[in-house]
Design a protein around this motif. Sequence first.
Motif, PDB file in Angstrom:
ATOM      1  N   ILE A 428       0.878  -1.073   0.495  1.00 37.42           N
ATOM      2  CA  ILE A 428      -0.075   0.211  -0.381  1.00 37.42           C
ATOM      3  C   ILE A 428       0.862   1.559  -0.102  1.00 37.42           C
ATOM      4  CG2 ILE A 428      -1.998  -1.750   1.160  1.00 37.42           C
ATOM      5  CD1 ILE A 428      -1.026   0.690   3.870  1.00 37.42           C
ATOM      6  N   ILE A 429       1.854   1.171   0.017  1.00 38.25           N
ATOM      7  CA  ILE A 429       3.174   2.222   0.261  1.00 38.25           C
ATOM      8  C   ILE A 429       3.061   2.868  -1.495  1.00 38.25           C
ATOM      9  CG2 ILE A 429       5.701   1.544   0.021  1.00 38.25           C
ATOM     10  CD1 ILE A 429       4.506   4.498   2.457  1.00 38.25           C
ATOM     11  N   ASP A 430       2.465   1.669  -2.036  1.00 41.20           N
ATOM     12  CA  ASP A 430       2.836   2.703  -3.886  1.00 41.20           C
ATOM     13  C   ASP A 430       1.850   3.166  -3.955  1.00 41.20           C
ATOM     14  OD1 ASP A 430       5.618   1.599  -3.322  1.00 41.20           O
ATOM     15  OD2 ASP A 430       5.166  -0.213  -4.721  1.00 41.20           O
ATOM     16  N   TYR A 431      -0.053   2.645  -3.185  1.00 44.24           N
ATOM     17  CA  TYR A 431      -1.019   3.318  -3.705  1.00 44.24           C
ATOM     18  C   TYR A 431      -0.937   5.176  -3.005  1.00 44.24           C
ATOM     19  CZ  TYR A 431      -2.248  -0.909  -2.808  1.00 44.24           C
ATOM     20  OH  TYR A 431      -3.590  -2.422  -3.344  1.00 44.24           O
ATOM     21  N   THR A 432      -2.316   5.457  -4.642  1.00 43.74           N
ATOM     22  CA  THR A 432      -2.033   7.237  -4.888  1.00 43.74           C
ATOM     23  C   THR A 432      -2.358   7.642  -3.232  1.00 43.74           C
ATOM     24  OG1 THR A 432      -2.474   6.412  -6.519  1.00 43.74           O
ATOM     25  CG2 THR A 432      -3.812   8.588  -5.200  1.00 43.74           C
ATOM     26  N   ASN A 433      -1.715   8.802  -2.694  1.00 42.36           N
ATOM     27  CA  ASN A 433      -2.359   9.292  -1.362  1.00 42.36           C
ATOM     28  C   ASN A 433      -2.147   8.420  -0.143  1.00 42.36           C
ATOM     29  OD1 ASN A 433      -5.035  10.010  -2.984  1.00 42.36           O
ATOM     30  ND2 ASN A 433      -3.580  11.597  -2.784  1.00 42.36           N
ATOM     31  N   VAL A 434      -0.463   7.658  -0.042  1.00 45.85           N
ATOM     32  CA  VAL A 434      -0.704   6.737   1.252  1.00 45.85           C
ATOM     33  C   VAL A 434       0.532   7.631   1.179  1.00 45.85           C
ATOM     34  CG1 VAL A 434      -0.179   4.970   1.647  1.00 45.85           C
ATOM     35  CG2 VAL A 434      -2.288   4.343   0.644  1.00 45.85           C
ATOM     36  N   TYR A 435       0.526   8.072   2.558  1.00 44.36           N
ATOM     37  CA  TYR A 435       1.909   8.644   2.905  1.00 44.36           C
ATOM     38  C   TYR A 435       3.103   8.097   3.645  1.00 44.36           C
ATOM     39  CZ  TYR A 435       4.267  13.357   3.622  1.00 44.36           C
ATOM     40  OH  TYR A 435       5.521  14.160   3.932  1.00 44.36           O
ATOM     41  N   LYS A 436       2.722   7.293   4.785  1.00 52.52           N
ATOM     42  CA  LYS A 436       2.938   6.686   5.711  1.00 52.52           C
ATOM     43  C   LYS A 436       2.629   5.270   5.519  1.00 52.52           C
ATOM     44  CE  LYS A 436       6.970   9.405   7.815  1.00 52.52           C
ATOM     45  NZ  LYS A 436       7.698   9.064   7.170  1.00 52.52           N
ATOM     46  N   ALA A 437       3.088   3.634   5.857  1.00 52.10           N
ATOM     47  CA  ALA A 437       2.330   3.058   7.056  1.00 52.10           C
ATOM     48  C   ALA A 437       3.384   1.767   7.914  1.00 52.10           C
ATOM     49  CB  ALA A 437       2.341   1.888   5.949  1.00 52.10           C
ATOM     50  N   TYR A 438       2.725   1.815   8.485  1.00 49.93           N
ATOM     51  CA  TYR A 438       3.201   1.091   9.671  1.00 49.93           C
ATOM     52  C   TYR A 438       2.406  -0.200  10.259  1.00 49.93           C
ATOM     53  CZ  TYR A 438       6.337   4.573  10.334  1.00 49.93           C
ATOM     54  OH  TYR A 438       7.200   6.009   9.510  1.00 49.93           O
ATOM     55  N   THR A 439       3.272  -1.351  10.542  1.00 53.20           N
ATOM     56  CA  THR A 439       2.410  -2.019  11.040  1.00 53.20           C
ATOM     57  C   THR A 439       2.662  -2.323  12.228  1.00 53.20           C
ATOM     58  OG1 THR A 439       4.754  -3.993  11.949  1.00 53.20           O
ATOM     59  CG2 THR A 439       3.647  -3.763   9.482  1.00 53.20           C
ATOM     60  N   GLY A 466      -5.361  -1.490  15.108  1.00 54.33           N
ATOM     61  CA  GLY A 466      -5.624  -2.774  14.007  1.00 54.33           C
ATOM     62  C   GLY A 466      -4.472  -3.339  13.822  1.00 54.33           C
ATOM     63  N   ASP A 467      -3.734  -4.108  12.451  1.00 59.03           N
ATOM     64  CA  ASP A 467      -2.891  -4.228  12.347  1.00 59.03           C
ATOM     65  C   ASP A 467      -1.647  -3.512  11.529  1.00 59.03           C
ATOM     66  OD1 ASP A 467      -2.871  -7.519  12.752  1.00 59.03           O
ATOM     67  OD2 ASP A 467      -4.728  -7.382  12.311  1.00 59.03           O
ATOM     68  N   ILE A 468      -2.214  -2.535  10.551  1.00 56.56           N
ATOM     69  CA  ILE A 468      -1.292  -1.849  10.026  1.00 56.56           C
ATOM     70  C   ILE A 468      -1.842  -0.244  10.119  1.00 56.56           C
ATOM     71  CG2 ILE A 468      -1.074  -1.005   7.270  1.00 56.56           C
ATOM     72  CD1 ILE A 468      -0.030  -4.431   8.345  1.00 56.56           C
ATOM     73  N   LEU A 469      -1.334   0.457  10.222  1.00 54.71           N
ATOM     74  CA  LEU A 469      -1.530   2.007  10.260  1.00 54.71           C
ATOM     75  C   LEU A 469      -1.235   3.370   9.476  1.00 54.71           C
ATOM     76  CD1 LEU A 469      -1.503   0.652  13.776  1.00 54.71           C
ATOM     77  CD2 LEU A 469      -0.880   2.803  14.382  1.00 54.71           C
ATOM     78  N   VAL A 470      -2.421   3.126   9.031  1.00 51.86           N
ATOM     79  CA  VAL A 470      -1.616   3.989   8.184  1.00 51.86           C
ATOM     80  C   VAL A 470      -2.222   5.970   7.664  1.00 51.86           C
ATOM     81  CG1 VAL A 470      -2.486   4.893   4.700  1.00 51.86           C
ATOM     82  CG2 VAL A 470      -3.066   2.614   6.289  1.00 51.86           C
ATOM     83  N   ILE A 471      -1.399   7.174   6.934  1.00 48.63           N
ATOM     84  CA  ILE A 471      -1.843   7.612   7.185  1.00 48.63           C
ATOM     85  C   ILE A 471      -1.242   7.964   5.868  1.00 48.63           C
ATOM     86  CG2 ILE A 471       0.368  10.157   7.722  1.00 48.63           C
ATOM     87  CD1 ILE A 471      -0.622   8.810  10.214  1.00 48.63           C
TER      88      ILE A 471
END
Length: 545
Positions: A428-439, A466-471
């Motif tokens: 998902i780090i390559d998805y549009t508008n995903v700035y950061k992601a952490y487990t 959750g298991d994944i946190l998205v910014i």
Amino acid sequence: MIKNIFLLAAVFLVSLTVKAQKEFDATKPKLVVGIVVDQMRYDYLTRFADRYGEGGFKRMMNEGFNCKNNHFNYVPTYTGPGHASIYTGTTPKYHGIIANNWFDKELKTSVYCAQDDSVSSIGTKTDAGKMSTQRMKTTTFADENRLFTQMRGKTIGVSVKDRGAILPAGHTANAAYWFQGKDEGHFISSTFYMNELPKWVKKFNASGTSKSYLKTWNTLYDIDTYAQSGSDLNDFEGGFKGKATATFPYDLAELKNTNGGFDILKSTPYGNSIVADFALAALKGEDLGKDEFTDVLTVSFSSTDYVGHNFGVNSKEIEDTYIRLDKDLERFFNGLDTEVGKGNYTVFLTADHGAINVPAYMRSKKIPAGYLNNKAMRTKLEAFMNTTFNADDLIENISNNQIFLNREKIKSLGLNLEAVQDAIVNEIIDYTNVYKAYTATTMGKASFTTGIEKLLQNGYNQKRSGDILVIQDPAYIAYGKTGSTHGSGLNYDTHVPLLFFGKGIKHGKTFKKTEITDIAPTITALLDISTPNFSIGQPIDYILE
């Protein structure tokens, strides 16, 4: 003779102790009032300053202490977590209120932060009163005051929103009251606190106060003088059903039937006025601040949030709402002067979060901003999961910028949980508008001290998150094209006012950074009692006399 001397000495020591205790008690306020203004950005203090009178916001600044660089220290910046963090002195990591609503990993369903199906409604036939603090894991400073005074110091919570009344007042509160709109227009409560509404509440509900506010909402002053907001007619505001444009004036009596009955008042300044009316009634009805034991009154003005969501940060409606709130604060402070007495009470005022300017408006001004397509993101992610792991049910829920995995299914397939988490982040780090992601694994193992990562970690609750946190990208939101929202760790959401005034408070201001978790330990330091049991903040000692 010697026996009499010892007896006189003992009496003398007891009298000194009693005198000292009375003098010590005299240093404490008779009443602590905590005010939360829902969705108040810090710059509302300065942007509308010329329109404020001397008795509301300016009284707090002129007589008290202004912490100008006050921030939330976690993500997400929502109402439930905000109110809980202010009064517990800790973050969702510990108090457990990770959002307004969240996916419960044990129940496998969404739950509400104040929901409690084991209690019953008081004052309404609906389920709107089935609420309590049961999901909040830690104490508030109001709880600690109740314990310290052997339950003799009262706590009363008041708000339009249930969570705005319940979470601040804490587990041991005498009562919390919130507004039930629709066809009722009454303040209600829960059997968590009582079996019947007190006489003063019934009297207030029968007074017709709510109905009196179903009138025309126009600007308090000439709309042409509202220079600190955009044009009244624009493309960035929601408005009310039944009215073609989001422009003044609004005939609330005419619009109420298509906008939830009395619920329409929540989205106007009059919702704040009703809360001020009820808080003043509570002062008298509960005899707050009348004896030697400190009482606590928590007041949350929530209509600012409803107006912001509907009309946006830059609207004439938000400007008028704050001008009118300033008048309500002045009226409330005058009531405190009369009922409790000047110099006998202490007040703080802050917010549960800020708000973003409408992204469509910012884009019109060439500022990077926009809207998210979460449905498209989920579809793409599910296709990746199916291709990579040959399973289409590994994702249980996506909400609050978090991805919840089906851990039982992952285990049954012989997959490594951490490896699955890492694979999702790398995808998902390559998805549009995903700035950061952490487990979640990273949140549990690493120790972040700065940046958005620190805020994420302070908001991450090991059992509930959750298991994944998205910014997401800055200024990109999952919301409609009109109105403002909140929830991020950016400054427009984290930077909120913090004002103190009254007994024990110095006059001054600071640009030193303070955090929302510092409020509760500051109040307990003022009262010289225990801090809430999982407080992580520090007393702001330089504001105390």
